[in-house]
Motif scaffolding. Sequence first.
Motif, PDB file in Angstrom:
ATOM      1  N   HIS A 256       0.859  -1.182   0.000  1.00  0.00           N
ATOM      2  CA  HIS A 256       0.000   0.000   0.000  1.00  0.00           C
ATOM      3  C   HIS A 256       0.903   1.242   0.000  1.00  0.00           C
ATOM      4  O   HIS A 256       1.821   1.342   0.822  1.00  0.00           O
ATOM      5  CB  HIS A 256      -0.907  -0.003   1.232  1.00  0.00           C
ATOM      6  CG  HIS A 256      -1.983   1.023   1.160  1.00  0.00           C
ATOM      7  ND1 HIS A 256      -1.801   2.322   1.595  1.00  0.00           N
ATOM      8  CD2 HIS A 256      -3.258   0.962   0.673  1.00  0.00           C
ATOM      9  CE1 HIS A 256      -2.903   3.010   1.390  1.00  0.00           C
ATOM     10  NE2 HIS A 256      -3.807   2.203   0.839  1.00  0.00           N
ATOM     11  N   TYR A 259       0.337   3.446   3.624  1.00  0.00           N
ATOM     12  CA  TYR A 259       0.529   2.841   4.946  1.00  0.00           C
ATOM     13  C   TYR A 259       1.665   1.828   5.007  1.00  0.00           C
ATOM     14  O   TYR A 259       2.078   1.436   6.103  1.00  0.00           O
ATOM     15  CB  TYR A 259      -0.768   2.182   5.413  1.00  0.00           C
ATOM     16  CG  TYR A 259      -1.873   3.182   5.651  1.00  0.00           C
ATOM     17  CD1 TYR A 259      -1.702   4.225   6.571  1.00  0.00           C
ATOM     18  CD2 TYR A 259      -3.070   3.118   4.950  1.00  0.00           C
ATOM     19  CE1 TYR A 259      -2.702   5.152   6.780  1.00  0.00           C
ATOM     20  CE2 TYR A 259      -4.080   4.043   5.165  1.00  0.00           C
ATOM     21  CZ  TYR A 259      -3.885   5.062   6.074  1.00  0.00           C
ATOM     22  OH  TYR A 259      -4.867   5.987   6.289  1.00  0.00           O
ATOM     23  N   THR A 261       1.539  -1.200   4.518  1.00  0.00           N
ATOM     24  CA  THR A 261       1.023  -2.560   4.705  1.00  0.00           C
ATOM     25  C   THR A 261       1.018  -3.224   3.325  1.00  0.00           C
ATOM     26  O   THR A 261       1.247  -2.564   2.311  1.00  0.00           O
ATOM     27  CB  THR A 261      -0.387  -2.515   5.310  1.00  0.00           C
ATOM     28  OG1 THR A 261      -1.184  -1.603   4.525  1.00  0.00           O
ATOM     29  CG2 THR A 261      -0.338  -2.008   6.745  1.00  0.00           C
ATOM     30  N   ASP A 275      -0.020  -6.402   8.106  1.00  0.00           N
ATOM     31  CA  ASP A 275       0.773  -5.342   8.741  1.00  0.00           C
ATOM     32  C   ASP A 275       2.102  -5.994   9.122  1.00  0.00           C
ATOM     33  O   ASP A 275       2.190  -6.707  10.127  1.00  0.00           O
ATOM     34  CB  ASP A 275       0.035  -4.811   9.973  1.00  0.00           C
ATOM     35  CG  ASP A 275       0.855  -3.796  10.766  1.00  0.00           C
ATOM     36  OD1 ASP A 275       2.034  -3.588  10.438  1.00  0.00           O
ATOM     37  OD2 ASP A 275       0.292  -3.219  11.720  1.00  0.00           O
ATOM     38  N   GLU A 331     -10.106   2.213   4.526  1.00  0.00           N
ATOM     39  CA  GLU A 331      -8.953   2.419   5.413  1.00  0.00           C
ATOM     40  C   GLU A 331      -8.795   1.280   6.420  1.00  0.00           C
ATOM     41  O   GLU A 331      -7.683   0.839   6.721  1.00  0.00           O
ATOM     42  CB  GLU A 331      -9.099   3.753   6.135  1.00  0.00           C
ATOM     43  CG  GLU A 331      -7.785   4.323   6.573  1.00  0.00           C
ATOM     44  CD  GLU A 331      -7.906   5.745   7.102  1.00  0.00           C
ATOM     45  OE1 GLU A 331      -8.594   5.931   8.127  1.00  0.00           O
ATOM     46  OE2 GLU A 331      -7.317   6.657   6.505  1.00  0.00           O
ATOM     47  N   LYS A 335      -5.005   0.034   7.063  1.00  0.00           N
ATOM     48  CA  LYS A 335      -4.317   0.896   8.037  1.00  0.00           C
ATOM     49  C   LYS A 335      -3.873   0.070   9.236  1.00  0.00           C
ATOM     50  O   LYS A 335      -4.667  -0.682   9.798  1.00  0.00           O
ATOM     51  CB  LYS A 335      -5.250   2.023   8.493  1.00  0.00           C
ATOM     52  CG  LYS A 335      -4.540   3.085   9.314  1.00  0.00           C
ATOM     53  CD  LYS A 335      -5.469   4.229   9.660  1.00  0.00           C
ATOM     54  CE  LYS A 335      -4.753   5.285  10.470  1.00  0.00           C
ATOM     55  NZ  LYS A 335      -5.625   6.415  10.819  1.00  0.00           N
TER      56      LYS A 335
END
Length: 345
Positions: A256, A259, A261, A275, A331, A335
């Motif tokens: 991403h 972020y 991730t 993550d 998100e 996120k």
Amino acid sequence: MSDASGATASAMGSGRELANPPSDGISNLRFSNHSDHLLVSSWDKTVRLYDADANVLRGEFAHPGPVLDCCFHDDSSGFSAGADHTVRRLAFASSKEDILGRHDGPVRCVEYSYAAGQVVTGSWDKTIKCWDPRGVSGPERTLVGTYAQPERVYSMSLVGNRLVVATAGRHVNIYDLRNMSQPEQKRDSSLKYQTRCVRCFPNGTGYALSSVEGRVSMEFFDLSESAQSKKYAFKCHRKSESGRDTVYPVNAIAFHPIYGTFATGGCDGFVNVWDGTNKKRLYQYSKYASSIAALSFSKDGHLLAVASSYTYEEGEKSHEPDSIFIRGVNEVEVKPKPKALAAPQ
């Protein structure tokens, strides 16, 4: 990796299906760095340009053989890597193409470096080549250099001036594009099985590498002990039924852009979002009808393109049509979740 994703996103469906998809296996797809245009290469011998937002096929290039990779130069042009050993430059507005150069084997990977202003290609002829697309047409004038690799090139990724090349035999070579005379680092994959995909972290500190055996490793460029102590690998794209594990290749990794991730796609038809810093799975999208062959986030991270396309891991068999889906990304799916603070004693 622990699972912070809760239930899968079955209510979300697969996303919006693009009209006029390729008629054979999708080898790669990529969003532009400047718009929501999407470039798609396929075994059906085409490169297609879509406006993903408007769901419109903007252009199509027919090649003599299967196309194994593609990338943007800018919003008006791109490059393709052909099984016919040829690297082509594609001009979208005029629908014209010219030959940038050739390898001695199928060209598996193509990347454009904004930092170096060069096209980098990797081939099954066990070389990578750098090209200057501003050179006058003709391979002799555009070729900057040829660099031998230990084995066939399977996957490549760029971040800034850094190039990561993953080959057969689990080799990984790391280069600085400003000095290609030899690799900065020569490594072996931390994973025991064949490399499927390598993608650099957007922050430039390392890369993620996936294998055919349902695993991803997180690696760091910095060779200091403290940096290397952060590296790890995790299992994914597996299922366990009645005590039996089924393990799937992890074909695709996409980071991403905001972020950091990342999403992975496997032959199990699932797309997972991870993550990497906090070692958690954030999300799992509902299962697609076929293997996930490629993934790409749009420049702002609001869209995710998913290629649901059989990758012949089980040989010739009847399979679902090759499809491209465009998902709106919420998100909450990408996120990182803040770590819970320990209660005061």
